[in-house]
Design an enzyme around this catalytic site. Sequence first.
Site, PDB file in Angstrom:
ATOM      1  N   ASP A  75      18.241  57.081 -26.438  1.00 18.72           N
ATOM      2  CA  ASP A  75      18.681  58.453 -26.260  1.00 18.72           C
ATOM      3  C   ASP A  75      20.137  58.367 -25.848  1.00 18.72           C
ATOM      4  OD1 ASP A  75      18.094  61.231 -26.410  1.00 18.72           O
ATOM      5  OD2 ASP A  75      18.226  61.333 -24.231  1.00 18.72           O
ATOM      6  N   SER A  76      20.950  59.137 -26.493  1.00 20.83           N
ATOM      7  CA  SER A  76      22.376  59.012 -26.237  1.00 20.83           C
ATOM      8  C   SER A  76      23.039  60.362 -26.383  1.00 20.83           C
ATOM      9  CB  SER A  76      23.011  57.995 -27.198  1.00 20.83           C
ATOM     10  OG  SER A  76      22.756  58.367 -28.547  1.00 20.83           O
ATOM     11  N   PHE A 158      29.072  59.749 -36.522  1.00 21.32           N
ATOM     12  CA  PHE A 158      28.318  61.000 -36.508  1.00 21.32           C
ATOM     13  C   PHE A 158      28.418  61.593 -35.114  1.00 21.32           C
ATOM     14  CE2 PHE A 158      25.496  57.399 -35.882  1.00 21.32           C
ATOM     15  CZ  PHE A 158      24.754  57.731 -34.760  1.00 21.32           C
ATOM     16  N   ARG A 187      26.472  52.683 -27.790  1.00 24.16           N
ATOM     17  CA  ARG A 187      25.254  52.186 -28.427  1.00 24.16           C
ATOM     18  C   ARG A 187      25.359  50.692 -28.705  1.00 24.16           C
ATOM     19  NH1 ARG A 187      24.901  55.763 -31.915  1.00 24.16           N
ATOM     20  NH2 ARG A 187      23.450  57.121 -30.842  1.00 24.16           N
TER      21      ARG A 187
END
EC number: 3.6.1.66
Length: 204
Positions: A75-76, A158, A187
Site C-alpha cells: 500500500d503506497s 503513474f 517502492r
Amino acid sequence: MSRRMLLATNNAKKLVELQRILDAALGGGAIELVSLGDVEAYPEVPETGLTFGENALIKAREGAKRTGLPAIADDSGITVDALNGMPGVLSARWAGKHGDDTANNELVLAQISDFADEHRGAAFVCAAALVTPGGREHLVEGRQQGRLLRSPRGTGGFGYDPLFVGEGQDRTNAELTPEEKDAISHRGKALRALAKVIAKEPVR
C-alpha cells in the site's frame, strides 16, 4: 526452480515493477509473480486500515488465505506536508474515483496552489507485506522525500509521479527511466528490503 508468489493487485504496472525489482535483487527466475487476474477470483477485501502497513497486511493475509500461495501486497501513496500528511492512505482515491491519476493530481495542485515552493515538501511512502500460508508475516517500509511541482512533467510512472521531484533530483519520477526510479523510489526501497526477507526465509 522459481517460487510462485501472489502479488495481491490487479495493477499490471505494479506487477511489472515488482517483478523487475525482485529479478534485480534475487536473480531472474527466482520468483514467479502472479496477479489476482491469474488466480481464482475472490471478493476484494476492504482496505480499512489507517496506515499503509495495516492495508498492506490486510491484502496480503487475504491473498495467502484464498490462494494458498505466499502473498505480497503493498500500500503506497503520497504525504504532503502542507496537507498535514494527506492524501496518505487515500492517495489513489483523493479526488473521489479510485485510480483517476489526472483528477488526483489536479486536486492536490489546487489544494496547495497558494503555498510557496519551499513549503511544497512531500514524501512517497510504501509499505510492503509478505504473508505465507503458514502464517508468517513480514512488513517493511520505504520512503522517498521530495517536493511537488506546480504542474506535471513527464509521461512515465503513474499516480503522482509527474508532480514529484525527489531529493537530489532535477527530474520528476515520471521523467526517470524505470531503472532510475527503482533505485530511489519508495517502492523500490521497500521491495528490495522485502526481497532480502524472501531470500533468506523459506516461504511456507
